[in-house]
Scaffold this motif. Structure first.
Motif, mmCIF file in Angstrom:
data_model
loop_
_atom_site.group_PDB
_atom_site.id
_atom_site.type_symbol
_atom_site.label_atom_id
_atom_site.label_comp_id
_atom_site.label_asym_id
_atom_site.label_seq_id
_atom_site.Cartn_x
_atom_site.Cartn_y
_atom_site.Cartn_z
ATOM 1 N N THR A 143 0.842 -1.196 0.000
ATOM 2 C CA THR A 143 0.000 0.000 0.000
ATOM 3 C C THR A 143 0.875 1.242 0.000
ATOM 4 O O THR A 143 1.781 1.380 0.837
ATOM 5 C CB THR A 143 -0.915 0.011 1.241
ATOM 6 N N ARG A 203 -2.645 6.333 -0.842
ATOM 7 C CA ARG A 203 -2.795 6.716 -2.243
ATOM 8 C C ARG A 203 -3.650 5.640 -2.929
ATOM 9 O O ARG A 203 -3.140 4.628 -3.387
ATOM 10 C CB ARG A 203 -1.428 6.832 -2.911
ATOM 11 N N LEU A 204 -4.961 5.887 -2.990
ATOM 12 C CA LEU A 204 -5.878 4.882 -3.510
ATOM 13 C C LEU A 204 -5.940 4.872 -5.030
ATOM 14 O O LEU A 204 -6.159 3.828 -5.641
ATOM 15 C CB LEU A 204 -7.278 5.109 -2.933
ATOM 16 N N LEU A 205 -5.787 6.024 -5.652
ATOM 17 C CA LEU A 205 -5.800 6.120 -7.110
ATOM 18 C C LEU A 205 -4.859 7.240 -7.517
ATOM 19 O O LEU A 205 -4.929 8.348 -6.976
ATOM 20 C CB LEU A 205 -7.219 6.397 -7.626
ATOM 21 N N VAL A 206 -3.980 6.947 -8.482
ATOM 22 C CA VAL A 206 -2.924 7.885 -8.869
ATOM 23 C C VAL A 206 -2.916 8.034 -10.382
ATOM 24 O O VAL A 206 -3.140 7.069 -11.119
ATOM 25 C CB VAL A 206 -1.543 7.390 -8.380
ATOM 26 N N ARG A 207 -2.685 9.263 -10.855
ATOM 27 C CA ARG A 207 -2.523 9.530 -12.282
ATOM 28 C C ARG A 207 -1.270 10.354 -12.488
ATOM 29 O O ARG A 207 -1.121 11.431 -11.925
ATOM 30 C CB ARG A 207 -3.745 10.287 -12.827
ATOM 31 N N VAL A 262 -1.896 12.044 -6.833
ATOM 32 C CA VAL A 262 -3.023 11.311 -6.277
ATOM 33 C C VAL A 262 -4.354 11.883 -6.749
ATOM 34 O O VAL A 262 -4.526 13.098 -6.863
ATOM 35 C CB VAL A 262 -2.950 11.310 -4.733
ATOM 36 N N LEU A 263 -5.302 10.984 -7.053
ATOM 37 C CA LEU A 263 -6.663 11.378 -7.403
ATOM 38 C C LEU A 263 -7.642 11.044 -6.285
ATOM 39 O O LEU A 263 -8.601 11.770 -6.056
ATOM 40 C CB LEU A 263 -7.106 10.686 -8.696
ATOM 41 N N VAL A 264 -7.408 9.904 -5.616
ATOM 42 C CA VAL A 264 -8.251 9.497 -4.497
ATOM 43 C C VAL A 264 -7.339 9.137 -3.333
ATOM 44 O O VAL A 264 -6.378 8.378 -3.509
ATOM 45 C CB VAL A 264 -9.150 8.293 -4.854
ATOM 46 N N THR A 265 -7.635 9.677 -2.163
ATOM 47 C CA THR A 265 -6.764 9.444 -1.010
ATOM 48 C C THR A 265 -7.596 9.252 0.243
ATOM 49 O O THR A 265 -8.723 9.748 0.332
ATOM 50 C CB THR A 265 -5.788 10.631 -0.831
ATOM 51 N N SER A 288 -11.700 12.661 -3.041
ATOM 52 C CA SER A 288 -11.578 12.333 -4.453
ATOM 53 C C SER A 288 -11.491 13.624 -5.257
ATOM 54 O O SER A 288 -12.342 14.501 -5.111
ATOM 55 C CB SER A 288 -12.780 11.498 -4.910
#
Length: 546
Positions: free
Chosen positions: A194, A216-220, A224-227, A316
């Motif tokens: 994680t 860092r749940l979603l990264v672009r 980070v996009l979702v944390t 988000s």
């Protein structure tokens, strides 16, 4: 770092790019602290969205251009900049190298020491630094022939950012291929687990004020996009070890991976506001507010270092668009006789106007108010010239005159200010205003007019009635009315977009078909541009912002 101890602060954000959330966090913090904050932004592109959120913006050369630092110096001098905040990795080292030159100009830079930045920019040094701090870090080599730690592994530039040239590779042959492609690389074993970012903010002596870990749940593209906020005591304790040795001045962003066995491996460190740092600010660890407090008072409360939202709070992020204008591309007129041809080129259906220094000269109102006080208040008789002198010097006329005469009291000051603010003025429209208001509607029966003005409701209504223009507008919004009985009127004044959103709904015209005409480049155009409206600056010779 110099403590400003004042409530007017100018900050220059360099290479500001897409960092709208960061600017909004500072705006909100400044309002909460009653600080008059001026935000200036620079970038190599003239179309970055953040320029629509700055009070002033400059398109500058790239960082590697020899004119970069001289250009920043000119901006600092012209605008009396108090603090420079770099926002990207490549800007940190050059600004740290020139810190003393900016201090000599009366400004400072929110940047850590040069040797610490070099640790962050070279990931081989980063590996050694984490080891020195006593935290785990993936074994790192900078030659493919020396890599013996199995696969998959990770190869990336030693001084890279935004995940550019960063690859997970599965086989040695693939690693040999990428080693030819990636410039000045490092190789580390791939850690499955994680990912976390830790947003740190310290005072100017390196003492932590905020330490906020988040998953860092979603990264672009590395951002980070979702944390998810995660106040993990083990991570916070390990970060304290890092902070104790690094001693950052201001922000620090730390990244780590917790493997499936619960072991933390630290991989990145950057002494700047990370792209996702506004999410920690939203959660309660408001480093923007802490920084402004430090600048304004010389101290900040670090007694609640780890306080933020409860574990599990998820944020988000999303993309948004704004209309962009370079400052020098905003159309400007000096007379209302120029306006109709300009509007024909814009192809708009609705015109929204400012009031003060747009439809009439605000200095005329000030003179009228002073004459009224001198006629009606015994303590002001014969003092018009002195009041006007204070006004032209940019200091509070009534306060200073009362103090000069030895008459100052809060009660008397309030009485005089009330009389000034609510007097019925004798003021006149600028030449061509009335003709324009009537000709605009004659051009097309569908054309509409609106008025948006800041200020006390009674005073602004007195001005509108003195100018005899109320009937010329379909809609009039005095922003202080939007506060109702309990709200703080300052929150509803420009550049708050609420008045423009209400006006758009009332007029029933799309934002793209609306134009706002005002005089104040600092506050009048931010909201309209963000909403997709067009703007025109009216710059009369006798205006405050001429």
């Amino acid at each position: 770092m110099k403590m400003l101890q004042k409530n007017q602060i100018t900050i220059l954000f360099t290479c500001i790019g897409r960092r709208v959330e960061l600017l909004e966090a500072f705006r909100s913090a400044a309002f909460d602290l009653s600080i008059d904050l001026t935000i200036i932004g620079t970038d190599a592109s003239s179309t970055v969205p953040t320029f629509s959120y700055c009070d002033k913006s400059y398109t500058v050369c790239r960082i590697d251009n020899q004119e970069y630092i001289p250009t920043l110096k000119r901006i600092v001098q012209e605008n009396h900049v108090d603090l420079i905040i770099p926002t990207i990795d490549t800007d940190l080292l050059i600004l740290a190298e020139h810190r003393d030159a900016f201090i000599a100009l009366g400004s400072n830079i929110l940047v850590s020491d040069k040797d610490k930045i070099q640790i962050c920019r070279d990931k081989r040094l980063t590996h050694s630094f984490f080891a020195e701090c006593g935290v785990s870090t993936p074994h790192t080599v900078d030659d493919v022939k020396d890599y013996q730690n199995g696969f998959p592994c990770f190869i990336k530039p030693k001084n890279g950012s935004s995940s550019i040239y960063a690859y997970k590779v599965i086989t040695r042959s693939q690693l040999l291929e990428k080693a030819q492609e990636v410039p000045e690389y490092i190789i580390q074993p791939f850690i499955k687990g994680t990912e976390y970012t830790v947003d740190v903010f310290c005072d100017f002596s390196g003492n932590p004020i905020h330490i906020i870990p988040r998953k860092r749940l979603l990264v672009r593209s590395g951002e980070v996009l979702v944390t998810e906020i995660c106040n993990d005591e083990k991570i916070i304790s390990e970060c304290r070890q890092i902070i104790r040795i690094f001693k950052p001045q201001g922000p620090l962003t730390i990244q780590l991976i917790r493997d499936e066995a619960g072991q933390d491996y630290y991989i990145e460190i950057n002494p700047r506001f990370g792209g996702g740092s506004p999410l920690s600010m939203k959660s309660g660890a408001n480093s923007a507010l802490s920084l402004l407090t430090l600048l304004a008072t010389g101290s900040a409360d670090n007694s609640q270092t780890d306080v933020a939202s409860a574990n599990g709070m998820v944020y988000s992020r999303f993309d948004h668009s704004v209309a962009v204008h370079a400052n020098d591309s905003i159309p400007t007129i000096s007379s209302f006789h120029e306006l109709l041809p300009q509007l024909e080129r814009m192809n708009v259906q609705g015109v929204i106007l400012d009031l003060d220094d747009t439809l009439y000269a605000e200095k005329e109102y000030v003179k009228c108010g002073f004459l009224y006080l001198c006629d009606t208040e015994d303590c002001m008789k014969g003092e018009f010239e002195r009041l006007w002198q204070f006004f032209e010097e940019g200091v509070a006329p009534i306060d200073n005159l009362l103090k000069e005469k030895g008459l100052y009291s809060e009660t008397l000051k309030k009485k005089l200010l009330t009389a000034y603010r609510y007097h019925v003025p004798t003021i006149h429209l600028y030449s061509g205003v009335l003709d324009f208001l009537r000709e605009w509607r004659d051009c097309n029966p569908q054309n509409k007019l609106g008025l948006i003005t800041d200020g006390r409701v009674e005073g602004q209504n007195n001005k509108i009635d003195a100018l005899a223009i109320r009937a010329e507008f379909e809609e009039i919004i005095i922003t202080d009315e939007l506060a109702g009985f309990q709200g703080d009127v300052k929150r509803f004044r420009k550049p708050n977009p609420l008045a423009f959103q209400i006006m758009r709904e009332r007029l029933g015209i799309d934002y793209s078909q609306l134009v706002y005409i005002g005089d104040n480049p600092k506050k009048d155009f931010q909201a309209p541009l963000r909403l997709g409206m067009q703007v025109i600056q009216f710059s009369p010779e006798d205006g405050v912002y001429a």
